[in-house]
Design a protein around this motif. Structure first.
Motif, PDB file in Angstrom:
ATOM      1  N   ILE A   1      -4.237 -28.450  16.743  1.00 33.20           N
ATOM      2  CA  ILE A   1      -4.378 -28.273  15.390  1.00 33.20           C
ATOM      3  C   ILE A   1      -5.440 -27.818  15.931  1.00 33.20           C
ATOM      4  O   ILE A   1      -5.596 -27.294  14.177  1.00 33.20           O
ATOM      5  N   ARG A   2      -6.847 -28.098  16.281  1.00 28.33           N
ATOM      6  CA  ARG A   2      -7.811 -27.911  15.922  1.00 28.33           C
ATOM      7  C   ARG A   2      -8.135 -26.698  16.727  1.00 28.33           C
ATOM      8  O   ARG A   2      -9.455 -25.695  15.824  1.00 28.33           O
TER       9      ARG A   2
ATOM     10  N   SER B   1      -4.454 -26.522   8.358  1.00 26.67           N
ATOM     11  CA  SER B   1      -4.060 -27.028   9.504  1.00 26.67           C
ATOM     12  C   SER B   1      -4.866 -27.946   9.309  1.00 26.67           C
ATOM     13  O   SER B   1      -3.943 -29.087   9.341  1.00 26.67           O
ATOM     14  N   GLN B   2      -5.298 -28.073  10.348  1.00 29.12           N
ATOM     15  CA  GLN B   2      -6.437 -29.884  10.592  1.00 29.12           C
ATOM     16  C   GLN B   2      -6.708 -30.774   8.828  1.00 29.12           C
ATOM     17  O   GLN B   2      -7.189 -29.072   8.696  1.00 29.12           O
ATOM     18  N   GLY B   3      -6.159 -31.169   9.183  1.00 33.50           N
ATOM     19  CA  GLY B   3      -5.933 -32.494   7.711  1.00 33.50           C
ATOM     20  C   GLY B   3      -7.284 -32.861   7.850  1.00 33.50           C
ATOM     21  O   GLY B   3      -8.185 -33.437   8.297  1.00 33.50           O
TER      22      GLY B   3
ATOM     23  N   PHE C   1       2.021 -37.172  15.822  1.00 31.77           N
ATOM     24  CA  PHE C   1       0.875 -36.473  16.213  1.00 31.77           C
ATOM     25  C   PHE C   1       0.801 -36.312  17.415  1.00 31.77           C
ATOM     26  O   PHE C   1       0.590 -36.773  18.582  1.00 31.77           O
TER      27      PHE C   1
ATOM     28  N   TYR D   1      -2.487 -42.955   7.248  1.00 30.18           N
ATOM     29  CA  TYR D   1      -2.479 -42.515   5.505  1.00 30.18           C
ATOM     30  C   TYR D   1      -1.794 -43.697   4.508  1.00 30.18           C
ATOM     31  O   TYR D   1      -0.849 -43.254   3.407  1.00 30.18           O
TER      32      TYR D   1
ATOM     33  N   LYS E   1      -9.772 -40.976   5.731  1.00 32.27           N
ATOM     34  CA  LYS E   1      -8.438 -40.520   5.216  1.00 32.27           C
ATOM     35  C   LYS E   1      -8.599 -41.182   3.677  1.00 32.27           C
ATOM     36  O   LYS E   1      -9.047 -40.420   2.639  1.00 32.27           O
TER      37      LYS E   1
ATOM     38  N   PHE F   1       0.475 -34.210   4.212  1.00 32.76           N
ATOM     39  CA  PHE F   1       1.513 -33.221   5.093  1.00 32.76           C
ATOM     40  C   PHE F   1       2.898 -32.943   4.651  1.00 32.76           C
ATOM     41  O   PHE F   1       3.320 -33.668   4.397  1.00 32.76           O
TER      42      PHE F   1
ATOM     43  N   ARG G   1       3.347 -26.703   9.219  1.00 36.96           N
ATOM     44  CA  ARG G   1       3.001 -27.851   9.032  1.00 36.96           C
ATOM     45  C   ARG G   1       1.770 -27.414   8.369  1.00 36.96           C
ATOM     46  O   ARG G   1       0.623 -26.715   8.834  1.00 36.96           O
TER      47      ARG G   1
END
Ligand code: GLN
Length: 387
Positions: free
Chosen positions: A16-17, A32-34, A121, A202, A233, A318, A363
């Motif tokens: 992700i990162r 990509s990375q949220g 995750f 979330y 978030k 996502f 994703r």
């Protein structure tokens, strides 16, 4: 030279990162990375400016500043419907990542098993490796991402199973587990004496008619749930690294011992600056949910018009997108790299999240300004020419 750790030897850095770094190198729109590209609530940034000179600048008490924990206890307690004592039930951590790591280190022994849904995750697998516990995966079958109760019960029934790590609302599937599903998980947790460690970051990104249920609030679950979450978030402050654990005194006391030596305390000025955010009323969370519903719909409409199919998320920011019509023989990893470089939009290869060999998904996230989402859609609309 003596070999280095066997734990890190069979891990890689986060995909992700890594995708974020590639997006930055390529000037790609980073889905990509949220994390958001919009601002936190003004009351929070104004408070941060106010305390820039006077501070606090030194360590807070290890468990978190008293006024921060009180604000957390009030806000989280109100949402969960549980009366929380800031001294006994609340621990301030450095992000939910530390919260989960502290919980796993405090509550499991090497060789224990940890139940995870797949897709999961990415962090959870590495966290299990670091704590020498064995992840056991129960599939959430795409496209609906529901689980087979018999498979889950089989995993819980294994005497080596100590805990389940449950992400709800679920990254990356977008599932918001129903009260019935959570009651089933609660029932087997009680039946087989299994702990539930949650990742509920979330909790405020849930789309009607779906509703978030805190498993800790179900009958008999307070004593066996370690609720991990964060402010990243909910208040759009992913870089502040403000997380927390809410749990009963018996479980929290063990987590506190790990936290004490792992990170000492969360950043003191940021604990102070977020307090006006924690004091916001219900209308903030309603507007926040509506904003994300609009963003989800913008991205969904755009992807649909281009010809992607996807599972509409019930919560989180996502979406799992089917890329098979565009892959032309590439793996999902190759596809996402090409997409970032040639089309200028970054996604995360779906295989990052699955135990099973799933290679046709990617994703995307929609925690971006509307204009950023429109830019991404515009770029993606040229995918057939560019790739
Ligand atoms: N939870 C976010 C994601 O899945 C951010 C991950 C991270 O880098 N901590 O993309």
């Amino acid at each position: 030279m003596k070999p280095l750790s066997q734990k890190t030897a069979f891990l890689t850095d986060s995909v992700i990162r890594r995708m974020t770094r590639l997006a930055m190198d390529c000037g790609a729109v980073n889905l990509s990375q949220g994390f958001p590209d919009f601002d936190p609530p003004a009351c929070v940034t104004e408070r941060l400016a106010e305390i820039a000179a006077p501070g606090p600048h030194q360590y807070t008490p290890t468990w978190g500043a008293k006024n921060y924990r009180q604000a957390l206890a009030d806000k989280v307690g109100r949402c969960m419907g549980i009366d929380l004592d800031p001294d006994r039930n609340v621990l301030a951590t450095v992000g939910s990542t530390e919260a989960m790591m502290a919980a796993l280190m405090a509550l499991t022994n090497p060789g224990d098993k940890l139940v995870l849904f797949s897709p999961y995750f990415e962090n959870y697998y590495s966290q299990a490796v670091f704590t020498s516990i064995e992840p056991v995966f129960v599939p959430l079958e795409p496209p609906a991402f529901t689980f087979d109760p018999a498979k889950l019960e089989k995993a819980f029934a294994d005497p080596k199973t100590k805990a389940m790590l449950l992400c709800n609302p679920s990254n990356p599937s977008g599932r918001v587990f129903t009260k019935e599903e959570l009651t089933f998980i609660a029932d087997i947790a009680k039946k087989y004496d299994v702990l539930v460690i949650t990742d509920e970051v979330y909790e405020h990104i849930v789309f009607a008619p779906h509703e978030h249920t805190y498993i800790a609030a179900l009958p008999g679950m307070w004593e066996r749930t370690v609720c991990c979450s964060s402010l990243s978030k909910t208040y759009s402050v992913t870089g502040w690294r403000l997380g927390y654990i809410v749990a009963c005194e018996r479980l929290l006391n063990e987590c506190k011992k790990v936290h004490d030596f792992l990170t000492v305390c969360a950043p003191s000025p940021l604990q102070e600056a977020i307090i006006p955010g924690l004091r916001l009323g219900d209308d903030y969370y309603r507007d926040f949910g509506e904003k994300y519903t609009r963003k989800r719909d913008i991205l969904a409409k755009g992807l649909e018009e281009i010809g992607f199919s996807f599972t509409m998320p019930e919560g989180t920011y996502f979406m799992m997108v089917d890329i098979s019509d565009f892959q032309r023989g590439m793996t999902d990893i190759e596809f996402c790299e090409e997409l970032t470089k040639k089309v200028g939009v970054a996604m995360v290869p779906g295989s990052t999240f699955f135990k099973e060999p799933v290679g046709h998904l990617a994703r995307v996230h929609f925690s971006k300004k509307d204009e950023t989402l429109y830019e991404a859609i515009d770029r993606l609309s040229k995918i057939r020419e560019k790739m």
